[in-house]
Design an enzyme around this catalytic site. Structure first.
Site, mmCIF file in Angstrom:
data_model
loop_
_atom_site.group_PDB
_atom_site.id
_atom_site.type_symbol
_atom_site.label_atom_id
_atom_site.label_comp_id
_atom_site.label_asym_id
_atom_site.label_seq_id
_atom_site.Cartn_x
_atom_site.Cartn_y
_atom_site.Cartn_z
ATOM 1 N N LYS A 15 -0.965 2.520 19.072
ATOM 2 C CA LYS A 15 -1.512 3.870 18.850
ATOM 3 C C LYS A 15 -2.813 3.799 18.045
ATOM 4 O O LYS A 15 -3.811 4.428 18.414
ATOM 5 C CB LYS A 15 -0.477 4.707 18.077
ATOM 6 C CG LYS A 15 -1.021 5.962 17.440
ATOM 7 C CD LYS A 15 0.026 6.684 16.631
ATOM 8 C CE LYS A 15 0.221 6.228 15.213
ATOM 9 N NZ LYS A 15 -0.724 6.732 14.219
ATOM 10 N N ASN A 16 -2.786 3.020 16.939
ATOM 11 C CA ASN A 16 -3.944 3.032 16.044
ATOM 12 C C ASN A 16 -5.143 2.264 16.595
ATOM 13 O O ASN A 16 -6.229 2.313 16.030
ATOM 14 C CB ASN A 16 -3.555 2.503 14.657
ATOM 15 C CG ASN A 16 -2.693 3.501 13.913
ATOM 16 O OD1 ASN A 16 -2.564 4.658 14.340
ATOM 17 N ND2 ASN A 16 -2.091 3.081 12.811
ATOM 18 N N ARG A 21 -5.309 13.141 11.786
ATOM 19 C CA ARG A 21 -6.439 12.637 11.007
ATOM 20 C C ARG A 21 -7.354 11.712 11.801
ATOM 21 O O ARG A 21 -8.561 11.704 11.602
ATOM 22 C CB ARG A 21 -5.924 11.823 9.822
ATOM 23 C CG ARG A 21 -5.152 12.572 8.814
ATOM 24 C CD ARG A 21 -4.867 11.655 7.649
ATOM 25 N NE ARG A 21 -6.119 11.197 7.057
ATOM 26 C CZ ARG A 21 -6.825 11.869 6.181
ATOM 27 N NH1 ARG A 21 -6.408 13.043 5.781
ATOM 28 N NH2 ARG A 21 -7.948 11.399 5.708
ATOM 29 N N CYS A 79 -2.509 15.028 3.374
ATOM 30 C CA CYS A 79 -1.563 14.244 4.164
ATOM 31 C C CYS A 79 -0.429 13.845 3.235
ATOM 32 O O CYS A 79 -0.692 13.539 2.069
ATOM 33 C CB CYS A 79 -2.297 13.016 4.693
ATOM 34 S SG CYS A 79 -1.228 11.805 5.452
ATOM 35 N N ARG A 135 -6.145 10.453 0.797
ATOM 36 C CA ARG A 135 -6.888 9.991 1.968
ATOM 37 C C ARG A 135 -8.298 10.594 2.107
ATOM 38 O O ARG A 135 -8.584 11.355 3.031
ATOM 39 C CB ARG A 135 -6.064 10.212 3.240
ATOM 40 C CG ARG A 135 -4.713 9.538 3.152
ATOM 41 C CD ARG A 135 -3.927 9.630 4.420
ATOM 42 N NE ARG A 135 -4.396 8.697 5.430
ATOM 43 C CZ ARG A 135 -3.851 8.585 6.642
ATOM 44 N NH1 ARG A 135 -2.844 9.361 6.968
ATOM 45 N NH2 ARG A 135 -4.301 7.712 7.505
ATOM 46 N N PRO A 136 -9.185 10.231 1.169
ATOM 47 C CA PRO A 136 -10.565 10.738 1.242
ATOM 48 C C PRO A 136 -11.341 10.095 2.401
ATOM 49 O O PRO A 136 -10.880 9.122 2.995
ATOM 50 C CB PRO A 136 -11.168 10.303 -0.096
ATOM 51 C CG PRO A 136 -10.370 9.110 -0.506
ATOM 52 C CD PRO A 136 -8.984 9.303 0.045
ATOM 53 N N VAL A 137 -12.520 10.656 2.692
ATOM 54 C CA VAL A 137 -13.374 10.072 3.754
ATOM 55 C C VAL A 137 -14.765 9.736 3.207
ATOM 56 O O VAL A 137 -15.721 9.616 3.952
ATOM 57 C CB VAL A 137 -13.498 11.018 4.982
ATOM 58 C CG1 VAL A 137 -12.177 11.106 5.727
ATOM 59 C CG2 VAL A 137 -13.993 12.394 4.576
ATOM 60 N N ASP A 138 -14.857 9.578 1.867
ATOM 61 C CA ASP A 138 -16.158 9.322 1.242
ATOM 62 C C ASP A 138 -16.839 8.073 1.799
ATOM 63 O O ASP A 138 -18.068 8.041 1.956
ATOM 64 C CB ASP A 138 -15.985 9.210 -0.287
ATOM 65 C CG ASP A 138 -14.956 8.158 -0.678
ATOM 66 O OD1 ASP A 138 -13.850 8.155 -0.089
ATOM 67 O OD2 ASP A 138 -15.248 7.320 -1.547
ATOM 68 N N ASP A 179 1.943 0.168 6.777
ATOM 69 C CA ASP A 179 2.688 0.885 7.824
ATOM 70 C C ASP A 179 4.053 0.259 8.119
ATOM 71 O O ASP A 179 4.818 0.812 8.913
ATOM 72 C CB ASP A 179 1.855 0.954 9.116
ATOM 73 C CG ASP A 179 0.663 1.875 8.966
ATOM 74 O OD1 ASP A 179 0.649 2.690 8.018
ATOM 75 O OD2 ASP A 179 -0.265 1.785 9.793
ATOM 76 N N ILE A 181 -2.122 0.349 -1.018
ATOM 77 C CA ILE A 181 -3.004 1.110 -0.130
ATOM 78 C C ILE A 181 -2.813 2.609 -0.373
ATOM 79 O O ILE A 181 -3.790 3.340 -0.580
ATOM 80 C CB ILE A 181 -2.709 0.791 1.359
ATOM 81 C CG1 ILE A 181 -2.748 -0.715 1.615
ATOM 82 C CG2 ILE A 181 -3.702 1.530 2.277
ATOM 83 C CD1 ILE A 181 -4.092 -1.375 1.579
ATOM 84 N N ARG A 214 5.403 10.848 16.963
ATOM 85 C CA ARG A 214 3.949 10.655 16.872
ATOM 86 C C ARG A 214 3.560 9.200 17.105
ATOM 87 O O ARG A 214 2.423 8.924 17.492
ATOM 88 C CB ARG A 214 3.434 11.065 15.484
ATOM 89 C CG ARG A 214 3.484 12.545 15.266
ATOM 90 C CD ARG A 214 2.833 12.899 13.970
ATOM 91 N NE ARG A 214 1.398 12.618 14.005
ATOM 92 C CZ ARG A 214 0.543 13.074 13.132
ATOM 93 N NH1 ARG A 214 0.955 13.862 12.166
ATOM 94 N NH2 ARG A 214 -0.731 12.782 13.213
#
Ligand code: EPU
Length: 431
Positions: free
Chosen positions: A22-23, A93, A117, A122-125, A308, A330, A400
């Site tokens: 999936k990822n 996401r 989440c 879970r930032p996106v900086d 995961d 993580i 999912r």
């Protein structure tokens, strides 16, 4: 609302098939936005809700998406859209990965911030830092990232953050850099197999990426890219989940296809605690005996132990003969499964970003609630090992990431029933 009723304590025997990752498939689908001509055909794409969500986002961005068996065929039909709405991005996401290719090919993008989440902030900086380094003007307006760049320019970018590398951040910056003018160097790039497979796909589409699999990716920008065909690699997390299930259930289970080299840290831990594994070229055979030794583990970026699989391997360690310390480096708060595993008889204490697992002789069935994808996979593994019946609510989380998982497990001897629970629905609606 659906739930699983798991009758535990049965051995798993035979061969269980692992699907495409999936990822890996999700960012690869976003790469369809980069093709100047010809369709992008991905094979071995799992049938999952998240894949459908990414398909819906691509369709909103002018890409036709068609499924034929395990293949997805994607082709650009309209180059004008550049907005990915909150309604679509908040469903998943990973859809934030359209930002890089939109900017790279269409020169502008407006993509909703993904929001919170359950597994962490879970930032996106780092995604934004990387795109800015390529010369994009990036602002955040009303919950949307708005990015523009008449021409991206190659640059040296350090993409490490407080928790190490970023998987989708690397994918985003990579998919912009392939269309930049000049050379980009990404230092501290994520090395995960899913990122490696994305690089291989992008090169097949005409990109020039070297250093694949290392923390330094070198990208020579190209003027055009084209469609291609590519087979998505097997899902190492799904494989690891089934290996964990085989370990705690007893029996003789072969998990395939697997790239064992993608599961190095996990297989090492399992061997260390005494799980009987036979590692083949494309498969892992596990002869479970239900109870093992203890082990300490720390989640880290690849090739370290994957976050995961932390919850699923914690489940194996609940049945150990000793004390295990699990550190989550993580997502320090990714421990929602702890309280639910304790309902099944596990003895686990959470201490900050660690969990201390005191092994018990056995688990017993109970009602539990799934909170997110991997936590629900751990509850399923625990339910398979437990004596008696376990009821897992909110199984939409597991859907999912695992396609019809109960059918595949039942084919190797498990008893997992999917039940529509109207009562749960009424209670949850009222809550
Ligand atoms: N981080 C930052 N800033 C950023 C991006 C990330 O500080 O801009 C931090 C995160 O908060 C986290 C760490 O860096 O502490 C790693 O996050 P990363 O960006 O690598 O995670 P991701 O790309 O959002 C992917 C997987 C996750 C998996 C993580 C870590 C996909 C679609 N998702 O997420 O998968 O847990 O990498 O390996 O590839 C799952 O499948 O259940 C899942 C959550």
């Amino acid at each position: 609302m659906e739930k699983f009723i798991v009758q535990g304590g049965l051995p798993l025997e035979g061969r269980i098939r692992v699907q495409g990752a999936k990822n890996a498939a999700l960012p690869m689908m976003a790469a369809a936005l980069l093709a100047d001509d010809g369709p992008l055909v991905l094979r071995n794409v799992p049938r999952l809700r998240d894949i459908d969500s990414m398909g819906a986002i691509l369709e909103a961005l002018g890409v036709s998406v068609a499924r034929r068996g395990d293949r997805l065929i994607m082709e650009i039909v309209d180059e004008t859209p550049f907005t990915a709405s909150y309604e679509l991005v908040s469903m998943m996401r990973a859809s934030f990965c359209v930002l890089g290719p939109l900017l790279g090919r269409r020169r502008r993008a407006k993509v909703s911030l993904p929001g919170g989440c359950v597994i962490g902030v879970r930032p996106v900086d780092l995604h934004l830092k990387g795109l800015r380094a390529l010369g994009a003007e990036v602002s955040v307006e009303n919950g949307y990232v708005v990015a523009e760049a008449p021409r991206l320019r190659g640059h040296q970018i350090f993409l490490g953050g407080p928790f190490g590398s970023t998987v989708t951040g690397t994918a985003n910056v990579l998919m912009a850099a392939v269309r930049a003018k000049g050379t980009t160097i990404i230092d501290y790039a994520a090395c995960e197999p899913e990122v490696q497979d994305l690089c291989v796909l992008l090169n097949k589409m005409g990109a020039k990426i070297s250093g694949i699999g290392s923390p330094r990716l070198v990208i020579e920008g190209v003027e055009s890219m084209h469609g291609t065909e590519h087979t998505v690699l097997p899902d190492r997390i799904e494989a690891g989940t089934f290996i964990a299930a085989g370990a705690v259930c007893g029996g003789d289970l072969t998990v395939d296809p697997v790239r064992p080299d993608h599961l190095g840290a996990v297989l090492e831990t399992l061997k260390q605690i005494g799980v009987d594994l036979h590692v083949g070229a494309n498969s892992v055979r596990v002869r479970g005996k239900r109870r093992y030794g203890a082990a300490d583990l720390t989640t880290l970026p690849y090739p370290g132990f994957p976050t995961d699989l932390q919850a699923q391997i914690m489940t194996v360690l609940t049945l150990s003969d000793g004390i295990s310390v699990i550190q989550e480096k993580i997502y320090p708060d990714r421990f929602m499964h702890v309280a639910e595993l304790c309902r099944l008889g596990a003895n686990i204490r959470k201490e900050g970003s660690s969990a201390i697992v005191l092994g018990v002789a056995g688990l017993h069935g109970a009602q539990v609630m799934a909170s997110d994808l991997r936590a629900s996979a751990a509850l399923l593994v625990a339910g398979l090992a437990a004596e008696g019946a376990t009821e897992i609510r909110r199984v939409y989380h597991i859907d999912r990431g695992y396609d019809r998982v109960e059918e595949r497990l039942n084919a190797v001897g498990a008893r997992v029933e999917r039940v529509v629970d109207q009562k749960v629905r009424m209670m949850e609606d009222a809550a």
